[in-house]
Design an enzyme around this catalytic site. Sequence first.
Site, PDB file in Angstrom:
ATOM      1  CG  ASN A  45      84.477  52.873 -14.125  1.00 17.62           C
ATOM      2  OD1 ASN A  45      83.723  52.576 -13.335  1.00 17.62           O
ATOM      3  ND2 ASN A  45      84.975  52.245 -15.330  1.00 17.62           N
ATOM      4  N   GLY A  46      84.882  54.743 -17.163  1.00 15.95           N
ATOM      5  CA  GLY A  46      83.874  55.086 -18.097  1.00 15.95           C
ATOM      6  C   GLY A  46      84.281  55.093 -19.421  1.00 15.95           C
ATOM      7  CB  CYS A  70      88.845  51.596 -15.060  1.00 14.46           C
ATOM      8  SG  CYS A  70      89.417  51.748 -16.633  1.00 14.46           S
ATOM      9  N   GLY A 102      89.800  45.733 -13.351  1.00 13.51           N
ATOM     10  CA  GLY A 102      91.010  45.742 -14.353  1.00 13.51           C
ATOM     11  C   GLY A 102      92.203  45.378 -13.764  1.00 13.51           C
ATOM     12  CE1 TYR A 158      82.179  37.929 -15.941  1.00 15.11           C
ATOM     13  CE2 TYR A 158      82.484  40.493 -16.406  1.00 15.11           C
ATOM     14  CZ  TYR A 158      83.126  38.980 -16.214  1.00 15.11           C
ATOM     15  OH  TYR A 158      84.184  38.687 -16.405  1.00 15.11           O
TER      16      TYR A 158
HETATM   17  P1  5GP Z   1      82.247  34.042 -24.337  1.00 11.49           P
HETATM   18  O1  5GP Z   1      83.278  32.841 -24.187  1.00 11.49           O
HETATM   19  O2  5GP Z   1      80.746  33.587 -24.878  1.00 11.49           O
HETATM   20  O3  5GP Z   1      82.841  35.072 -25.208  1.00 11.49           O
HETATM   21  O4  5GP Z   1      82.347  34.604 -22.993  1.00 11.49           O
HETATM   22  C1  5GP Z   1      81.252  34.349 -21.995  1.00 11.49           C
HETATM   23  C2  5GP Z   1      81.945  34.264 -20.649  1.00 11.49           C
HETATM   24  O5  5GP Z   1      82.629  35.401 -20.238  1.00 11.49           O
HETATM   25  C3  5GP Z   1      80.998  34.026 -19.400  1.00 11.49           C
HETATM   26  O6  5GP Z   1      81.410  33.281 -18.475  1.00 11.49           O
HETATM   27  C4  5GP Z   1      81.132  35.444 -18.679  1.00 11.49           C
HETATM   28  O7  5GP Z   1      80.931  35.353 -17.396  1.00 11.49           O
HETATM   29  C5  5GP Z   1      81.943  36.127 -19.279  1.00 11.49           C
HETATM   30  N1  5GP Z   1      81.916  37.491 -19.509  1.00 11.49           N
HETATM   31  C6  5GP Z   1      80.791  38.206 -19.791  1.00 11.49           C
HETATM   32  N2  5GP Z   1      80.981  39.490 -20.115  1.00 11.49           N
HETATM   33  C7  5GP Z   1      82.187  39.814 -20.000  1.00 11.49           C
HETATM   34  C8  5GP Z   1      83.122  40.764 -19.909  1.00 11.49           C
HETATM   35  O8  5GP Z   1      82.629  42.024 -20.277  1.00 11.49           O
HETATM   36  N3  5GP Z   1      84.379  40.673 -19.757  1.00 11.49           N
HETATM   37  C9  5GP Z   1      84.860  39.443 -19.337  1.00 11.49           C
HETATM   38  N4  5GP Z   1      86.217  39.516 -19.332  1.00 11.49           N
HETATM   39  N5  5GP Z   1      84.123  38.343 -19.473  1.00 11.49           N
HETATM   40  C10 5GP Z   1      82.882  38.437 -19.532  1.00 11.49           C
HETATM   41 MG    MG Z   2      81.979  33.695 -16.427  1.00 15.16          MG
END
Ligand code: 5GP
Ligand code: MG
Length: 452
Positions: A108-109, A8, A34, A248
């Site tokens: 957050n956490g 969050c 979020g 990320y």
């Molecule tokens: P996958 O399709 O392999 O499940 O997800 C990989 C993609 O999700 C990558 O493009 C990455 O940028 C993104 N991604 C990585 N970690 C997370 C996360 O914790 N949440 C979300 N929404 N996207 C993520």
């Molecule tokens: Mg991505």
Amino acid sequence: MVEMGEKCSVVGLFNVPEAAKFAYFGLFSLQHRGQEAAGIASSDGEKIHLVKGRGLVTQVFDGEKLELLTGDSAVGHTRYSTAGEDSVLDAQPIFARYDLGQIAVVHNGNLTNAKEVRRELIREGAIFQTFMDTENLIHLIARSQKSQLYDRIIEALHRIEGAYSLIFLSRRKMFAVRDPHGFRPLSIGKLKEGWVVASETCAFDLIGAEYVRDVVPGELVVFEKGKEPRSIQVFEPTPHKCVFEYIYFARPDSLIYGKSVYELRKAMGRELAKEYPVQADMVVPVPDSGVAAALGYAEASGIPFEMGIIRNHYVGRTFIEPTQSIRDLKVKMKLNPIKEVIRGKRLIVIDDSIVRGTTSRKIVGILKEFGAKEVHMRISAPPTTGPCYYGVDTPTKEELIASKMSVEETRRYIGADTLAYLSIEGLLRSVGNDQSYCMACFDGDYPVEKRE
Ligand code: 5GP
Ligand code: MG
Ligand code: SF4
């Protein structure tokens, strides 16, 4: 029951006229953390006002609602939900009246002993309004026998474990806290005569505040009118700062733990190029998350960078949809290759992570369908092998492709010609190896155990 309080953002303003409006803009810049719900509580010195609801910041608030949020201090929150159980009750701030007055809190956490503490509180007669782990704190504070809120917060902190970047707002004070591991970021900024606290410094840029420093892991900072902020080191710091913020989660224009996210992402790309070079015609990022790392890879390898894939920005992050069939569709809605750029070419495709493998598989499929000659997938993080217990919404271990398949099996599954991930050592070289990071979802070394 789902535990909330996940990935969050939080923001707090103290001694800033029209604080709620600044909180609104702060939350707007933290929207990527979020999209499920948003809320702001403000204090006019006598009373705390609260508005929260489901949806994006711009959907929850309008001019009229912001007018209700009077006063020169405010706390705000955006929430990222896991599937199910998302009612307005599970939006933050959490507000309560208790014997010392009124209080609002944003978090957050994820608290790792939340269930245990909740069970105890319920046994002692507490009645819970939400499914959020954060509500434990309100009960602990309300039940404390101490006469000062400050002492009650410290007492409550000794009962909770796990990841917490918290901001409490009382009628006349604000309190910012970071857990002793510092799992989640929390920064302090200066805005004219007042103060701002936020999950990421990109919030400071938008509202014109200046970054001062981070809240130290284990520190409580008290904001009070007419005084300089007071710092209390409640716990000895044992830093395990989330490295995934750099990979990320955070915005590239933020400083996290005092360092530029963009610069570190580029460094990861450069490391990846050194560790896993390959002959190719161009480096193509999976936008937006792969862009900075791809620039680094291109720089270090000397292979040209091309925006070979275009992202439609009007689609939410693909994780939000609970079913596999919708996720598949959403990848196609979101990412489209430029045929003229990639046709007949050998591509190095850079993304920040492979979680379930859905995105990579689709992308490799579409790139090949559109005529790419070779696709070499490079990931600017180590394989994600475990879930996060500290506030990042990764799926269960069973759903993580790297927990059940080798790199070679994953390569075959996604259909790439080659596949390589940045090593843990390479990641550490990129972020500055000072031994103070959590990397549990990559190396399985969980600094705090999750208790049921
Ligand atoms: P996958 O399709 O392999 O499940 O997800 C990989 C993609 O999700 C990558 O493009 C990455 O940028 C993104 N991604 C990585 N970690 C997370 C996360 O914790 N949440 C979300 N929404 N996207 C993520
Ligand atoms: Mg991505
Ligand atoms: Fe960050 Fe991963 Fe640690 Fe969670 S387990 S805090 S995502 S590094």
